[in-house]
Every structure is written in C-alpha cells, then in structure tokens.
Design a protein around this motif. Structure first.
Motif, PDB file in Angstrom:
ATOM      1  N   SER A 351       0.919  -0.930   0.045  1.00 21.44           N
ATOM      2  CA  SER A 351      -0.112   0.119  -0.103  1.00 21.44           C
ATOM      3  C   SER A 351       1.046   1.093  -0.061  1.00 21.44           C
ATOM      4  CB  SER A 351      -0.876   0.114   1.291  1.00 21.44           C
ATOM      5  OG  SER A 351      -1.900  -0.913   0.999  1.00 21.44           O
ATOM      6  N   GLY A 429      -3.892   3.223  -1.284  1.00 20.72           N
ATOM      7  CA  GLY A 429      -4.046   1.957  -1.688  1.00 20.72           C
ATOM      8  C   GLY A 429      -3.046   1.126  -2.341  1.00 20.72           C
ATOM      9  N   ASP A 430      -3.380   0.184  -3.019  1.00 18.01           N
ATOM     10  CA  ASP A 430      -2.510  -0.522  -3.734  1.00 18.01           C
ATOM     11  C   ASP A 430      -1.623   0.200  -4.501  1.00 18.01           C
ATOM     12  OD1 ASP A 430      -1.536  -3.591  -4.861  1.00 18.01           O
ATOM     13  OD2 ASP A 430      -2.059  -2.033  -6.725  1.00 18.01           O
TER      14      ASP A 430
END
Length: 631
Positions: A351, A429-430
């Motif tokens: 992340s 996020g990712d």
C-alpha cells in the motif's frame, strides 16, 4: 561534391563522413516519362517566356477568366484566353467542373504588378494557355477538396481516394516515404543490414494479441496472420544472417484506437552478438539520420528510466516528460498522522499514498472538471481520489483537513510544494493501482489545463526516453495466480536475475526496453533467449504453454543459436508524431475505420456458402444477420 550517380549511394563509413563531405542528394526528376514539362509547383520567374505543359486537377475556376491547377507539388494560376481564336479553349476550360483533370500548354508570364500572390511559391507567375485538353471530367463531389473544409471521418474513409488529394495527406505520405528511404539507407548502406521479407501466412502461436485466421483447403486447418515477424527474425539470426530488418506488415485482431489499427507497419530489426546498449545506440542513430530537418535536430543519447521509476513518478510505462506534475509519495507523511481510515488503508501490503499537484487548478479547472477526474479514477481503476485546494491565505480546503493541525497542514503543503490556487489529487491504496490512476489523471488534467488556455506541453518539443528493466512476467488479469509475459515469451531475463527465474519468476527483471516519444510508445524490443532449455522452461513451467506449438523454434535454438536481440519501431505512430497528427489514420494511405472496417470497399464482407465450401467452413447465421444479408 559527392552526389548520387544513377541512383547509387556513395559508400561512406559514417554519418559524420557523409555530412562533412558536403554530400547532398540530387533532386529527383519528377517530370521524367510523363506527358508534362513541369509540375504545378515548380514554375518561377526564371521560367518566364518558356512554353510549358502542365497536368493536374482544377482547384478553382473564376468566371471563365482563370483557373488554378493543382498537382502533388503545388498550384499554378492558369489564364484562360479570351480572344476568338482560342474560343474552343475558353469554352472547354470554363465548362470543366472543379477537380476535373486537364492538360494545358502555354507560355509562362509574369503576373501584373501588384497582383503577385506571396502565399504561393508560384505566385510571381501565371501560364497563358494556348491549348488545353480535359482528360477526365469530375462529377459532383461528396465534399470539397480543401484542407479547411471539415469532413466527418466516416466520409473521409468512404472517399479516401478524394481525401488523399488534400495537401496534408499528400505531405504526410510523402514524408513517410522519405523517412523510410532514409532508414533503409542507414541500415543497409551504413551498417550492413539485410532486408528480408518474411511470411504473412503462418500458424497460430501462444501469447500476445489475438491473431487473424485464414482458412486453408485442408479440413480444420488455418493459417494465421502474424502479429509480428518475431519468430522469423530469430530464425534468421540462427541462420547466420547476422543483421536483419524489414518494413513489416503486422496484424492484430483487436479493436481500433487513434494509435492502433488491425493492420499496421513496423520497422523490424534484429542483430546477432549484440547487447541492449548496442540496440539502443543503433536506434538513436537511425532516428537521428532519418529525422526530417523541419522537425529540428535530435539530441542523443536519449535519457533512460527504469520501469519502476516510470510507474512511481508518472504512473505509466510510457511517460510524457514534456511537463512536470510528477507523482509524489506522501506515505511517510500520512503514516505520521493519526487518521484512522488512512492508517487502515496503509496497513495492507504494497500500500502507498501518493498525490499529484495541478498548478493553478483553481483558476483553470471548474468543479465539474474535478468531479469528472475523480469519477474517472473510480470507474477505470476503482480508486477513490481526494482533492486538496490551497486557498489564498495559505490554508487547505479538503475533507482531509479536519483531521490535520495547522502544523500538519504546513507539512503537507511543503511535501507537495503547493502554491496558492494549486489543486492536489490524493490517492491511497495498492501501489500499482494508485500510481496508474494518478498517472491517468495527470494526463487528463494536462488536457483540461491546456483546453483552458495554460501552455503546458510544447508541441515542438521532442522528449525521447528509454524505459528499461521491465518485469519479465506479470500476473494475468483474469487469473492473478498465473503469469504471462510482460513483453513476449522469447524475452531474456536480466543477467542479474537469471537464478530467480527458477526460484521466484515474479521478481525477475527482463532485458526488455521500450522507446517513448512525448508519452507515446514508438518502439519496443528485447534481448532474446538463445538457449533452448531456458526457453522451454519459460514456456512450460512458468507460462504453462504447450511448447509443442513452438517446437520448430526450440529445435532451431539447439543448432548453435547466437546471442541476439532486436526491436520494432511502430512506423505509423512515429510518423503521426512527426507530423503532429492525433491519429495514425492520417499517415496511412488506406486505413481502417475506428471499428476496423474499410468503409470505401466495405470490408469485411459476406462470402457465399459456395465460396466457403472449398475451405470446409459452414456459417450459422443469427436470424438478424440472415435478414440483413438478404437486404
């Protein structure tokens, strides 16, 4: 001074020798073997008094007094005689519709003082007609043959032969021809490459894009149109050709885009006993040598960037480096803040939190623009975006700021280098998804800023870039537990990562390199696997492919294959960037439509059952298509 002699290029050791010698090619004789003495673009004051014969299309005609004749080289004003002795000439030319093809013979004269046309290269002269012949009358046109007349692309495709008469398409196709000729000259005459044609009827092979199938007369057996000559050029290296190139036709059964067609052209290159640096130097020299003078010089060597750097800073493997707005990593800053939902997102593996800063976004973008950008990130990447605005007093306006102290806001402003009226788009996020989403928003934001009047990207700038160290394999989108080749299955692993190929292939970097120009990929290549066992391992163990389909290549690698590598340049895309066209269809003589159709010849088309019978093919027609076929 060295010149062409009967079309033979003098042997010069290097480009420097060619340039220092003062060599220039002799102007081609465009009037040889033709029923004319001159073209419509070459007459000047020096020709005054000469009798000339011109052939061309009527561009414009005015009240039977004069007309403008056009051919591939330009325009010439033709004076229609008004005396009784030439009444038949006057009647013939006065009644000929625009775009009719005529041949005229007459005397070159100076235009009357004050009537010169400085916008025309031939504007100092005119031709007074003595004799004329209409070679072909033109019927009513579907559109005017003028560059400033707007035509729908569908209409242009339907009447492509008329569209080709425009000065822009004439320029594009002739420039394309000149660039290809210079490329051939550089490769063959200066560096000993051999131009080899490879088959376009082959067999279906695993991996890559979808291929077009061609039926054969053998029951159940089909040819395939290759998406590139990849296997053949490797086989040529095994055959000892050493240096191959081809202006290759390639085919992909995919949807069309502005920069993609079902059939397209590559400058395809392969070399033996070469490394990545050698291929890159070759291509830099090739482009420098063949680049049109009017586009300015090319500076080499081109800068280089790793795939990971490109993804982290620009969110794409084909970054447009003509402008800033790079992606900034703010993970460490946000991790220090006590914001629950942010900490939760950043707790997952891989992340990150990143952002882009849109300069003067408050002044140039509207609220609906920001909402559109956030909606695009959500729909295309399933990524939430938060906007942060820097107010005139230096404070921040955002849903995030209620969780931040003044000190923390100042830290965020400093990290992002925000100025008054800047807008920041923030995502967490990712890592790959965040970078890809922000990379897309970076380009969309640039388009919006320029549409609103900001000067951001110099259209004359040439920002070449090598992107290197790609991953050798990527997870399949439809099944992330399986791997597919990031480039193609014949790409060699990075020498430093060879051992990882057998223990952890997901971490292997490849010897794959892409060439990017102004944010568009114009070429891609790699050093190839030349060891049969390694190639078999990649196919069978990593990619889970049936290696029997490639048994011919695997067997060839066992017969003394040299180390080799190559690259393919997308010719259509390259030329479209040179001429500044947004679509490759503007540099292809007969392109397909956006949906991959030939609107002029109506292809693809139906084939009768009788015509299909020798190929042992039976088509089951849906009811709607059966009815359409009847009509």
């Amino acid at each position: 001074m060295l010149r062409f002699v009967r079309g033979v290029l003098p042997r010069l050791g290097t480009e420097r020798a060619r340039l220092s010698s003062g060599w220039v090619p002799r102007a081609p004789d465009v009037n040889s073997f033709a029923a004319r003495t001159n073209t419509c673009g070459e007459l000047r004051a020096a020709h005054v008094g000469q009798e000339v014969t011109l052939c061309g299309w009527i561009q414009y005609q005015r009240q039977g007094l004069f007309l403008v004749l056009r051919d591939f080289q330009g325009l010439t004003q033709i004076i229609i005689p008004q005396d009784e002795a030439h009444s038949h000439v006057r009647k013939l030319l006065s009644n000929a519709p625009v775009e009719s093809v005529v041949r005229v013979t007459g005397i070159v004269s100076s235009r009357p003082p004050g009537q010169e046309n400085l916008k025309m290269p031939t504007g100092d002269i005119e031709v007074k007609v003595e004799t004329a012949e209409v070679l072909n009358f033109c019927k009513k046109l579907p559109f005017e043959i003028k560059d400033f007349i707007k035509k729908s692309e569908a209409l242009r495709m339907q009447y492509r032969y008329l569209d080709l008469r425009s000065s822009q398409l004439q320029h594009n196709l002739r420039l394309r021809s000149q660039v290809v000729m210079r490329m051939r000259e550089y490769l063959c005459n200066h560096h000993g490459f051999v131009d080899v044609e490879t088959p376009t009827l082959f067999k279906r092979t695993p991996g890559g894009a979808k291929e077009f199938l061609v039926p054969s007369r053998e029951v159940g057996k089909f040819y395939s149109l290759p998406q590139s000559p990849q296997q053949f050029k490797q086989l040529l290296m095994i055959g000892g050709l050493d240096r191959y190139f081809q202006v290759a036709r390639c085919y992909r059964d995919e949807g069309s885009r502005p920069d993609r067609q079902p059939e397209f052209t590559q400058i395809d290159i392969e070399m033996s006993f070469v490394d990545q640096a050698g291929i890159q130097r070759l291509i830099e020299g090739l482009l420098q040598y063949s680049w049109p003078e009017e586009r300015g010089p090319i500076t080499t060597p081109f800068p280089s960037m790793t795939y990971e750097e490109a993804l982290a800073d620009y969110g794409t493997d084909k970054p447009d480096t003509r402008f800033g707005m790079k992606i900034v990593d703010i993970s460490d800053t946000l991790r220090r803040l006590d914001i629950g939902f942010v900490q939760n997102v950043l707790s997952y593996p891989h992340s990150t939190a990143k952002a882009i800063c849109i300069p003067q976004g408050v002044r140039y973008l509207k609220n609906k623009d920001l909402e559109s950008l956030k909606a695009a990130a959500k729909s295309q990447f399933n990524q939430e975006i938060m906007d942060v605005i820097c107010r005139p007093d230096g404070s921040l306006k955002s849903l995030l700021t209620k969780f931040l102290s003044e000190e923390q806001q100042s830290e965020l402003i400093q990290v992002l280098n925000m100025q008054v009226d800047d807008v920041v788009l923030l995502a967490a996020g990712d890592h790959k998804r965040v970078c890809s989403a922000l990379g897309s928003l970076r380009l969309e934001s640039a388009d919006l800023l320029e549409a609103a009047g900001m000067v951001l990207r110099d259209p004359a700038a040439l920002h070449f870039l090598w992107v290197v160290d790609f991953p050798l394999f990527l997870p399949k989108e439809e099944n992330p537990s399986e791997l597919e080749s990031a480039h193609h299955p014949f790409t060699a692993p990075h020498p430093s990562d060879t051992n990882l190929l057998y223990s952890d292939p997901t971490k292997v970097r490849s010897q794959h390199y892409d060439l990017v120009l102004n944010g568009s990929e114009i070429g891609g290549g790699s050093i190839r696997i030349h060891n049969a066992e390694q190639q078999r391992f990649v196919l069978e163990k990593v990619l889970k492919e049936d290696s029997e389909v490639l048994s011919h290549l695997l067997e060839a690698l066992e017969f003394g294959a040299p180390p080799h590598g190559g690259i393919a340049l997308g010719l259509d895309r390259l030329i479209s960037l040179i001429v500044g066209s947004p679509s490759i269809r503007d540099v292809i003589a007969f392109p397909k439509s956006f949906r991959g159709r030939d609107l002029m010849g109506n292809a693809p088309d139906y084939v009768t059952p009788e015509e299909l019978e020798p190929y042992h093919i039976h088509v089951s027609w849906p009811a709607a298509e059966t009815e359409a076929k009847k009509n």
